[in-house]
Design an enzyme around this catalytic site. Sequence first.
Site, PDB file in Angstrom:
ATOM      1  N   SER A  16       0.837  -1.194   0.000  1.00  0.00           N
ATOM      2  CA  SER A  16       0.000   0.000   0.000  1.00  0.00           C
ATOM      3  C   SER A  16       0.872   1.244   0.000  1.00  0.00           C
ATOM      4  O   SER A  16       2.011   1.230   0.482  1.00  0.00           O
ATOM      5  CB  SER A  16      -0.901   0.018   1.240  1.00  0.00           C
ATOM      6  OG  SER A  16      -1.578   1.254   1.375  1.00  0.00           O
ATOM      7  N   TYR A  45      -1.626  -0.291  10.121  1.00  0.00           N
ATOM      8  CA  TYR A  45      -1.652  -0.698   8.714  1.00  0.00           C
ATOM      9  C   TYR A  45      -0.350  -0.304   8.011  1.00  0.00           C
ATOM     10  O   TYR A  45       0.228  -1.095   7.255  1.00  0.00           O
ATOM     11  CB  TYR A  45      -2.847  -0.037   8.032  1.00  0.00           C
ATOM     12  CG  TYR A  45      -3.126  -0.507   6.628  1.00  0.00           C
ATOM     13  CD1 TYR A  45      -3.605  -1.785   6.374  1.00  0.00           C
ATOM     14  CD2 TYR A  45      -2.944   0.353   5.539  1.00  0.00           C
ATOM     15  CE1 TYR A  45      -3.887  -2.208   5.078  1.00  0.00           C
ATOM     16  CE2 TYR A  45      -3.219  -0.060   4.248  1.00  0.00           C
ATOM     17  CZ  TYR A  45      -3.691  -1.341   4.021  1.00  0.00           C
ATOM     18  OH  TYR A  45      -3.970  -1.754   2.742  1.00  0.00           O
TER      19      TYR A  45
END
Length: 242
Positions: free
Chosen positions: A140, A153
């Site tokens: 990501s 995350y």
Amino acid sequence: MKCALVTGGSRGIGRAICLKLAAQGYYVLINYRSNTEEASKTLAQIVENGGTGELLQFDISDKEALKQALERWIEANPDKYIEVLVNNAGIRDDSLLAWMADEQWDNVLKTNLDSFFYVTRVVLNGMMTRKYGRIINIVSLSGIKGLAGQTNYSAAKAGVIGATKALAQEIARQGITVNALAPGFIKTDMTEGLDEKELKMLIPARRFGQPGEVAAAVAFFASPEAAYITGQVLSINGGLYT
């Protein structure tokens, strides 16, 4: 028969990857945790398009369950081998670190980072035996630049990026490549709650990406033509961060 295992293949980017790899001639193993209906839709689309595959249910955050499921499949299918592994499944559970619960940290790290290790370790044996394989990790933008409210995350995805670079060096001589794709804002269930109109003004391309655009990059990394590319992270973000 050459196979591709895609974790989290029931929806969104995972579904697009499954469809693309099936179109490339792979027998696709569609992993999912609980949404049998959506996973079945992915398989149905593959079959409609002339491809082949099957569903493979296990929870990537449960190391014992995934190990048993994968080893059982490998043992039951001696005529098939997993040539491509796409570590795609993941979750978000956003919060500022000061208020983040232990469970939010643990679950996100377990699902996004630990699963990379446990799934890849099982699949890697077959690749090393055949001296060929493609491991593609979906990371990501958050793992590259960090994002407020996503300490868990961002840490998990940054961890996978580091692991990608290290593993690539360990197994390059065996003809196995390890690369990562770092999507920015892609139109999926995961971005449904975001203010697309406002956020796209931050993106030079002035739009969110499509799952198929990520899948196309996966197909390239999975191809024989990408044999000399390993340990790399390709950003797919419309120019949002370079």
